[in-house]
Design an enzyme around this catalytic site. Structure first.
Site, PDB file in Angstrom:
ATOM      1  CG  ASP A  33      -2.094   0.895   1.105  1.00 11.02           C
ATOM      2  OD1 ASP A  33      -2.285   1.490   0.026  1.00 11.02           O
ATOM      3  OD2 ASP A  33      -2.837   1.033   2.101  1.00 11.02           O
ATOM      4  CD1 TRP A  38       7.406   6.413  -2.559  1.00 20.06           C
ATOM      5  CD2 TRP A  38       6.955   6.768  -4.742  1.00 20.06           C
ATOM      6  NE1 TRP A  38       8.612   6.442  -3.245  1.00 20.06           N
ATOM      7  CE2 TRP A  38       8.364   6.660  -4.582  1.00 20.06           C
ATOM      8  CE3 TRP A  38       6.446   6.981  -6.025  1.00 20.06           C
ATOM      9  CZ2 TRP A  38       9.251   6.766  -5.653  1.00 20.06           C
ATOM     10  CZ3 TRP A  38       7.331   7.092  -7.099  1.00 20.06           C
ATOM     11  CH2 TRP A  38       8.712   6.987  -6.896  1.00 20.06           C
ATOM     12  CG  HIS A  50      -0.023   1.766  -9.177  1.00 21.72           C
ATOM     13  ND1 HIS A  50      -0.219   1.397  -7.870  1.00 21.72           N
ATOM     14  CD2 HIS A  50      -1.151   2.439  -9.536  1.00 21.72           C
ATOM     15  CE1 HIS A  50      -1.416   1.806  -7.454  1.00 21.72           C
ATOM     16  NE2 HIS A  50      -1.994   2.453  -8.442  1.00 21.72           N
ATOM     17  CD1 TRP A  82     -12.569  -5.830 -10.225  1.00 21.24           C
ATOM     18  CD2 TRP A  82     -11.821  -5.090 -12.199  1.00 21.24           C
ATOM     19  NE1 TRP A  82     -11.876  -6.858 -10.831  1.00 21.24           N
ATOM     20  CE2 TRP A  82     -11.410  -6.423 -12.045  1.00 21.24           C
ATOM     21  CE3 TRP A  82     -11.466  -4.409 -13.365  1.00 21.24           C
ATOM     22  CZ2 TRP A  82     -10.658  -7.097 -12.993  1.00 21.24           C
ATOM     23  CZ3 TRP A  82     -10.717  -5.076 -14.324  1.00 21.24           C
ATOM     24  CH2 TRP A  82     -10.323  -6.403 -14.137  1.00 21.24           C
ATOM     25  CG  LEU A 144       9.695 -16.781  -3.700  1.00 16.30           C
ATOM     26  CD1 LEU A 144       9.584 -16.754  -2.177  1.00 16.30           C
ATOM     27  CD2 LEU A 144      10.051 -15.399  -4.211  1.00 16.30           C
ATOM     28  NE  ARG A 197      -3.155  -1.530   4.303  1.00 13.30           N
ATOM     29  CZ  ARG A 197      -4.406  -1.630   3.905  1.00 13.30           C
ATOM     30  NH1 ARG A 197      -5.201  -2.513   4.437  1.00 13.30           N
ATOM     31  NH2 ARG A 197      -4.867  -0.839   2.952  1.00 13.30           N
TER      32      ARG A 197
END
Ligand code: FPP
Length: 253
Positions: A33, A38, A50, A82, A144, A197
């Site tokens: 988040d 940012w 993003h 959405w 991973l 978070r």
């Protein structure tokens, strides 16, 4: 999709971190988040946040491999996302496609197994196929497991599980927590031990609500693009000090 047989035999690489392997989480889940804030703090459009978040995700994947964390789940797009402006939704779908185009081969070579939780049906067929192909290509990798929650919601996941149980004529007396887990998108994966978070928000936002029942939480004010390896290490150190009791009595004090 079944996990490779070696799923329980992960070599804990545990390089560059001074925490005993048994005190490290096996499964970290992250709510990434703060990308928008940012970007806003820098006078940039949200999508720039993003993109910076995506670059950071790549660095955190590398750090998880280095620290010997076998499972990482990331919340990339929720069923509620959405409702964001169309341009941002388009941008996030583009970022997913771009990440597969640019990073898949390298992730594959690094031994990363890609999985997806959520629904692919709202994606354009071309992108849907890219996700399915990426999962197929990497299915035998074991270094991973990177589980991407895209078009994912915890309540939706539980509703889907109940519907499938009814369809399968599961008898009432056979409904147990383990059986419910087997009907979730995360079937076969261990529950998350640590949920992180970023960005200072203190909520779960419909993420892994069943699986996270006994997860430890780590909240930080850092925006996701700035959440670096050092802070991941700090989160792991804090986790290693926690006394996980799973509803039992304390083991220390
Ligand atoms: C939350 O920040 C972040 C998201 C909804 C998207 C997270 C996506 C990435 C980090 C990119 C990686 C994605 C893929 C598809 C692999 P926010 O936009 O809610 O930030 P804000 O709360 O500051 O507005």
């Amino acid at each position: 999709m079944p996990l490779p047989e070696s799923r329980n035999n992960f070599k804990m690489e545990n390089k560059g971190i001074n925490i005993p392997p048994d005190k490290l989480p096996k499964h970290i889940a992250i709510i990434m988040d703060g990308n928008g804030r940012w970007a806003a703090a820098r006078g940039l459009p949200r999508l720039a946040g993003h993109r910076a978040g995506t670059d950071n995700l790549r660095r955190i994947i590398t750090a998880c491999i280095e620290f010997g964390i076998p499972y990482l789940t990331i919340y990339a797009f929720s069923t509620e996302n959405w409702g964001r402006p169309a341009e941002e939704v388009r941008g996030l779908l583009h970022i997913l496609e771009d990440m597969i185009d640019r990073e898949l081969q390298e992730l594959h070579e690094e031994g990363v197994q890609l999985r997806h939780i959520g629904h692919l049906d709202r994606l354009k067929p071309r992108l849907r196929k890219k996700v399915i192909d990426a999962v197929e290509l990497t299915k035998n990798n074991t270094r991973l497991i990177l589980n991407v929650a895209f078009n994912y919601g915890g309540r939706d996941e539980i509703v889907c599980a109940i519907r499938r149980m009814i369809k399968d004529n599961v008898r009432e007396e056979n409904v147990t927590p383990d059986l419910v887990s087997d009907y979730l998108f995360t079937a076969g994966l261990p529950d998350p031990d640590l949920i992180i978070r970023t960005s200072g928000e203190l909520r779960g936002s419909n993420f892994l609500i069943w699986q996270g029942a006994y997860a430890e939480w780590y909240f930080t004010p850092t925006y996701w693009p700035d959440f670096d390896k050092k802070e991941l290490q700090h989160a792991l150190e804090e986790y290693s000090q926690r006394d996980r009791r799973f509803g039992q009595i304390p083991t220390k004090r």
